[in-house]
Design a protein around this motif. Structure first.
Motif, mmCIF file in Angstrom:
data_model
loop_
_atom_site.group_PDB
_atom_site.id
_atom_site.type_symbol
_atom_site.label_atom_id
_atom_site.label_comp_id
_atom_site.label_asym_id
_atom_site.label_seq_id
_atom_site.Cartn_x
_atom_site.Cartn_y
_atom_site.Cartn_z
ATOM 1 N N LEU A 1 -2.690 7.459 -8.356
ATOM 2 C CA LEU A 1 -1.863 6.692 -7.418
ATOM 3 C C LEU A 1 -1.808 5.241 -7.857
ATOM 4 O O LEU A 1 -2.808 4.527 -7.814
ATOM 5 C CB LEU A 1 -2.426 6.798 -6.005
ATOM 6 C CG LEU A 1 -2.422 8.206 -5.382
ATOM 7 C CD1 LEU A 1 -3.048 8.166 -3.998
ATOM 8 C CD2 LEU A 1 -1.022 8.782 -5.340
ATOM 9 N N GLN A 2 -0.620 4.801 -8.281
ATOM 10 C CA GLN A 2 -0.397 3.409 -8.722
ATOM 11 C C GLN A 2 0.628 2.758 -7.810
ATOM 12 O O GLN A 2 1.734 3.280 -7.615
ATOM 13 C CB GLN A 2 0.096 3.384 -10.177
ATOM 14 C CG GLN A 2 -0.929 3.892 -11.173
ATOM 15 C CD GLN A 2 -0.326 4.095 -12.541
ATOM 16 O OE1 GLN A 2 0.195 5.164 -12.849
ATOM 17 N NE2 GLN A 2 -0.391 3.060 -13.371
ATOM 18 N N ALA A 3 0.277 1.621 -7.253
ATOM 19 C CA ALA A 3 1.131 0.956 -6.281
ATOM 20 C C ALA A 3 2.248 0.163 -6.953
ATOM 21 O O ALA A 3 2.078 -0.396 -8.033
ATOM 22 C CB ALA A 3 0.304 0.045 -5.387
ATOM 23 N N TRP A 4 3.401 0.127 -6.281
ATOM 24 C CA TRP A 4 4.493 -0.750 -6.707
ATOM 25 C C TRP A 4 5.099 -1.404 -5.462
ATOM 26 O O TRP A 4 4.999 -0.876 -4.362
ATOM 27 C CB TRP A 4 5.563 -0.019 -7.507
ATOM 28 C CG TRP A 4 6.178 1.170 -6.803
ATOM 29 C CD1 TRP A 4 5.809 2.476 -6.923
ATOM 30 C CD2 TRP A 4 7.274 1.136 -5.872
ATOM 31 N NE1 TRP A 4 6.589 3.271 -6.114
ATOM 32 C CE2 TRP A 4 7.498 2.481 -5.470
ATOM 33 C CE3 TRP A 4 8.061 0.135 -5.337
ATOM 34 C CZ2 TRP A 4 8.487 2.838 -4.560
ATOM 35 C CZ3 TRP A 4 9.057 0.471 -4.429
ATOM 36 C CH2 TRP A 4 9.265 1.807 -4.061
ATOM 37 N N SER A 5 5.719 -2.531 -5.665
ATOM 38 C CA SER A 5 6.321 -3.282 -4.559
ATOM 39 C C SER A 5 7.645 -3.888 -5.002
ATOM 40 O O SER A 5 7.786 -4.322 -6.148
ATOM 41 C CB SER A 5 5.394 -4.406 -4.076
ATOM 42 O OG SER A 5 4.098 -3.916 -3.774
ATOM 43 N N ILE A 6 8.586 -3.915 -4.113
ATOM 44 C CA ILE A 6 9.859 -4.597 -4.343
ATOM 45 C C ILE A 6 10.233 -5.372 -3.080
ATOM 46 O O ILE A 6 9.855 -4.989 -1.963
ATOM 47 C CB ILE A 6 11.005 -3.642 -4.709
ATOM 48 C CG1 ILE A 6 11.239 -2.622 -3.566
ATOM 49 C CG2 ILE A 6 10.728 -2.928 -6.029
ATOM 50 C CD1 ILE A 6 12.465 -1.770 -3.768
ATOM 51 N N GLY A 7 10.962 -6.473 -3.245
ATOM 52 C CA GLY A 7 11.376 -7.216 -2.069
ATOM 53 C C GLY A 7 11.927 -8.585 -2.419
ATOM 54 O O GLY A 7 12.419 -8.810 -3.532
ATOM 55 N N LEU A 8 11.821 -9.498 -1.466
ATOM 56 C CA LEU A 8 12.383 -10.837 -1.606
ATOM 57 C C LEU A 8 11.289 -11.888 -1.448
ATOM 58 O O LEU A 8 10.364 -11.739 -0.653
ATOM 59 C CB LEU A 8 13.464 -11.083 -0.554
ATOM 60 C CG LEU A 8 14.706 -10.211 -0.639
ATOM 61 C CD1 LEU A 8 15.619 -10.490 0.553
ATOM 62 C CD2 LEU A 8 15.450 -10.427 -1.941
ATOM 63 N N ARG A 9 11.442 -12.946 -2.219
ATOM 64 C CA ARG A 9 10.582 -14.124 -2.078
ATOM 65 C C ARG A 9 11.388 -15.189 -1.362
ATOM 66 O O ARG A 9 12.462 -15.604 -1.811
ATOM 67 C CB ARG A 9 10.142 -14.637 -3.442
ATOM 68 C CG ARG A 9 9.250 -15.868 -3.369
ATOM 69 C CD ARG A 9 8.864 -16.319 -4.792
ATOM 70 N NE ARG A 9 7.927 -17.425 -4.768
ATOM 71 C CZ ARG A 9 8.281 -18.702 -4.714
ATOM 72 N NH1 ARG A 9 9.553 -19.035 -4.682
ATOM 73 N NH2 ARG A 9 7.364 -19.661 -4.694
#
Length: 337
Positions: free
Chosen positions: A328-336
């Protein structure tokens, strides 16, 4: 369009062109030491004369803007330096122009260009100097420091582990970042900077249905709680240090950053909310989570405004001995913001 003086030799390596430009509504005097041969254009305006001398289009546009920016002075003296592109513009009265010419004619042994440049600098407009410095890249694209709020979604790249499926929209990533920008290259078109600094981040892994995280002995498991839950999540707070190589494009006001990060886990807890009555429970624990984490990151966006970010853990979320939570490897996407 009236012509005051078509062509005259100030010295053997200097040419003077005087004319009245209706576009900027004033008399223009162009000095050039360009050694290339050129013919005066049929229409004597600033654009055509500079083009004949060999000044590139970008500098011609700048010269026209500066020449027409001062409505009080009636004369514009334009000096085209030896490289054919370096332009200095000064606005002077006719009497001052005459005095400057007499001064340069007294001493032929002194270098004409150095003397003229000193005279022009003493009379020059400070705003013109500031514009010239900015055009040569003295202003930096990146501020020395800034604060960032990261908001997005996170999940696991390899979610085949039994019971590890997450609620896509409920699994959120939040981080508070304090960054420093060290400019490496301050160019005309592109600035390059190293961006680094600490951040506190929270991975909120929201499970689907009634799945909860528990420890059975030394092993973490994902199992059905046996009751209806409105919320079940595993929260992993991290202290991270991202390092990015940022490229800032001045004309487009756009930047892109590529780099990586390392982090250390500073806690962990499970939180559930019952479907009936809204009762909440929070239970702290390590849950077999890996203490250290590292990965890759990328950011792109406007100079001032929203920035899109992506994070991908190269390390696994849980320790290698956790047989129920492998890969299980985490990833994240979004806005700064």
């Amino acid at each position: 369009m009236s012509v005051l003086s078509v062509k005259a030799n100030f010295k053997s390596d200097t040419t003077i062109v005087e004319f009245t430009d209706k576009g900027v509504k004033k008399r223009v005097t162009v000095y050039t030491s360009s050694k290339r041969d050129f013919d005066l254009p049929k229409v004597l305006d600033l654009e055509n004369v500079l083009k004949s001398v060999g000044v590139d289009s970008l500098e011609r546009k700048k010269a026209i803007v500066l020449a027409g920016s001062n409505g009080e002075k009636q004369d514009t003296i334009l000096v085209v330096a030896r490289d054919g592109r370096d332009i200095k513009i000064v606005l002077r009265a006719p009497k001052e122009l005459s005095v400057a010419r007499q001064d340069t004619s007294r001493n032929d042994n002194e270098d004409h260009w150095s003397r003229e440049n000193r005279t022009y600098k003493s009379e020059s407009n400070e705003d013109d100097d500031k514009k010239e410095k900015k055009s040569k890249g003295s202003g930096k694209f990146f501020s020395r420091s800034d604060f960032g709020l990261y908001i997005g979604l996170n999940n696991w790249a390899k979610g085949s582990t039994t019971g590890s499926s997450l609620d896509t929209w409920g699994s959120r990533y939040v981080a508070l970042s304090l960054q420093r920008n060290a400019t490496l290259i301050n160019g005309k078109q592109v600035d390059v900077a190293i961006t680094y600094g600490p951040e506190v981040a929270w991975n909120n892994f929201m499970f689907e249905g009634n799945t909860v995280t528990e420890m059975l002995g030394k092993q973490v498991v994902f199992k059905d709680f046996g009751q209806n839950l409105s919320k079940s999540k595993l929260v992993v707070p991290m202290l991270n240090v991202p390092i990015l190589l940022n490229f800032g494009f001045e004309e487009a006001k756009f930047r892109i950053g590529l780099g990586g990060y390392v982090g250390y886990r500073i806690g962990g807890y499970r939180k559930i909310k019952y479907d009936d009555g809204g009762k909440k429970e929070k239970l702290k624990g390590s849950y077999g989570l890996e203490d250290f984490r590292y990965g890759l990151t990328a950011e792109l966006g406007k100079k001032k405004g929203l920035t899109f970010f992506v994070r991908y853990d190269l390390s696994e979320t849980f320790k290698v001995e956790q047989i129920n939570a492998k890969g299980l490897q985490a990833w994240s996407i979004g806005l700064r913001l």
